[in-house]
Design a protein around this motif. Sequence first.
Motif, PDB file in Angstrom:
ATOM      1  N   SER A 256       0.797  -1.219   0.000  1.00  0.00           N
ATOM      2  CA  SER A 256       0.000   0.000   0.000  1.00  0.00           C
ATOM      3  C   SER A 256       0.828   1.265   0.000  1.00  0.00           C
ATOM      4  O   SER A 256       1.910   1.313   0.566  1.00  0.00           O
ATOM      5  N   ILE A 257       0.312   2.281  -0.651  1.00  0.00           N
ATOM      6  CA  ILE A 257       0.745   3.663  -0.479  1.00  0.00           C
ATOM      7  C   ILE A 257      -0.540   4.475  -0.381  1.00  0.00           C
ATOM      8  O   ILE A 257      -1.218   4.696  -1.372  1.00  0.00           O
ATOM      9  N   ALA A 258      -0.898   4.868   0.828  1.00  0.00           N
ATOM     10  CA  ALA A 258      -2.128   5.618   1.140  1.00  0.00           C
ATOM     11  C   ALA A 258      -3.367   4.728   1.090  1.00  0.00           C
ATOM     12  O   ALA A 258      -4.172   4.729   2.004  1.00  0.00           O
ATOM     13  N   PHE A 259      -3.542   3.951   0.014  1.00  0.00           N
ATOM     14  CA  PHE A 259      -4.693   3.057  -0.079  1.00  0.00           C
ATOM     15  C   PHE A 259      -4.224   1.637   0.162  1.00  0.00           C
ATOM     16  O   PHE A 259      -3.291   1.163  -0.475  1.00  0.00           O
ATOM     17  N   GLY A 260      -4.867   0.955   1.084  1.00  0.00           N
ATOM     18  CA  GLY A 260      -4.420  -0.391   1.450  1.00  0.00           C
ATOM     19  C   GLY A 260      -5.310  -1.464   0.873  1.00  0.00           C
ATOM     20  O   GLY A 260      -6.523  -1.339   0.858  1.00  0.00           O
ATOM     21  N   GLY A 261      -4.713  -2.515   0.393  1.00  0.00           N
ATOM     22  CA  GLY A 261      -5.469  -3.646  -0.119  1.00  0.00           C
ATOM     23  C   GLY A 261      -4.667  -4.913   0.043  1.00  0.00           C
ATOM     24  O   GLY A 261      -3.450  -4.867   0.203  1.00  0.00           O
ATOM     25  N   GLY A 262      -5.327  -6.026   0.003  1.00  0.00           N
ATOM     26  CA  GLY A 262      -4.595  -7.281   0.138  1.00  0.00           C
ATOM     27  C   GLY A 262      -5.500  -8.475  -0.024  1.00  0.00           C
ATOM     28  O   GLY A 262      -6.702  -8.341  -0.256  1.00  0.00           O
ATOM     29  N   GLY A 263      -4.902  -9.644   0.103  1.00  0.00           N
ATOM     30  CA  GLY A 263      -5.693 -10.854  -0.014  1.00  0.00           C
ATOM     31  C   GLY A 263      -4.821 -12.084  -0.037  1.00  0.00           C
ATOM     32  O   GLY A 263      -3.591 -11.999  -0.037  1.00  0.00           O
ATOM     33  N   GLY A 264      -5.467 -13.236  -0.057  1.00  0.00           N
ATOM     34  CA  GLY A 264      -4.749 -14.494  -0.099  1.00  0.00           C
ATOM     35  C   GLY A 264      -5.695 -15.662   0.030  1.00  0.00           C
ATOM     36  O   GLY A 264      -6.848 -15.507   0.434  1.00  0.00           O
ATOM     37  N   GLY A 265      -5.203 -16.845  -0.316  1.00  0.00           N
ATOM     38  CA  GLY A 265      -6.004 -18.050  -0.211  1.00  0.00           C
ATOM     39  C   GLY A 265      -6.023 -18.590   1.206  1.00  0.00           C
ATOM     40  O   GLY A 265      -5.045 -18.480   1.946  1.00  0.00           O
ATOM     41  N   CYS A 266      -7.143 -19.197   1.590  1.00  0.00           N
ATOM     42  CA  CYS A 266      -7.312 -19.754   2.934  1.00  0.00           C
ATOM     43  C   CYS A 266      -8.034 -21.097   2.844  1.00  0.00           C
ATOM     44  O   CYS A 266      -8.731 -21.371   1.862  1.00  0.00           O
ATOM     45  N   VAL A 267      -7.863 -21.897   3.879  1.00  0.00           N
ATOM     46  CA  VAL A 267      -8.609 -23.160   3.984  1.00  0.00           C
ATOM     47  C   VAL A 267      -9.341 -23.190   5.323  1.00  0.00           C
ATOM     48  O   VAL A 267      -8.851 -22.681   6.326  1.00  0.00           O
ATOM     49  N   PHE A 268     -10.508 -23.793   5.327  1.00  0.00           N
ATOM     50  CA  PHE A 268     -11.371 -23.863   6.502  1.00  0.00           C
ATOM     51  C   PHE A 268     -11.662 -25.327   6.803  1.00  0.00           C
ATOM     52  O   PHE A 268     -12.088 -26.086   5.940  1.00  0.00           O
TER      53      PHE A 268
END
Length: 245
Positions: free
Chosen positions: A75-87
């Motif tokens: 991020s620079i000022a605006f933050g974003g993200g993500g990733g794979g997960c298992v449940f």
Amino acid sequence: MRTSHFIRTSLATLALMMPLHAALAASMEEEQNLVDRATLTVRDMFSAATVSSKVTRYLAQSRGVIVCPSVFRMSIAFGGGGGGCVFLTRDAHGSWSDPAFYRMSSANFGLQLGMQDVEVMLFVMTDQGVQSLLDSQFKLSADVGASFASSGSGLESGTAGEHNTSIKGVQKSKGLFAGAALGGSKMRVNSAANRAYYSQIVGPEDIVVSMRVNNSGADPLRSALTEVLTAAQSRPDKNGQASAA
């Protein structure tokens, strides 16, 4: 002539199916990679856990767990993200289900600068929490951000979910990120990944509730969840305390 025509037709059909089989195999390999990394994350999270550690208590009391091996944020000022997960969920006999696949995504405004790669484990403590995750989309409460504050490579603990009771979480972060937060992050069912991994159309309820599907590639992850808890409960803390077992 009829035999020759049948052979040509069969070969043409096989040629059409080969790319599909290749695509399915490649997709399953991607999902297996996520499961393998989730196994490493579980072992990493519990490598120093003792009988009195929060993660030990969380896992012992949980109805299910969500493991996200790598939630990447930049991020620079605006933050974003993500990733794979298992449940995965645990039945009344203590056996773990196979994993259902999800994706975590988030976007936050504010004072944010840097990058971060985070291992996340969420412990689903109630049946209500499990039920919430069976929906196609689940949103973590906004106040989770303070609980999951970044501290370099340190392990942070906190709570998430409605009233901070249904879901508890820990994270281990790599890198520097000012203002990092999981508050408002969304968990979405990854239907394509579930279909690829189990070679049929299945939803999270089929996988983690009725447990009607199985992939032996997930056995090491299921075993790891059992083994790390057993090891942590028998490992004394700094005061020399250990479980009665």
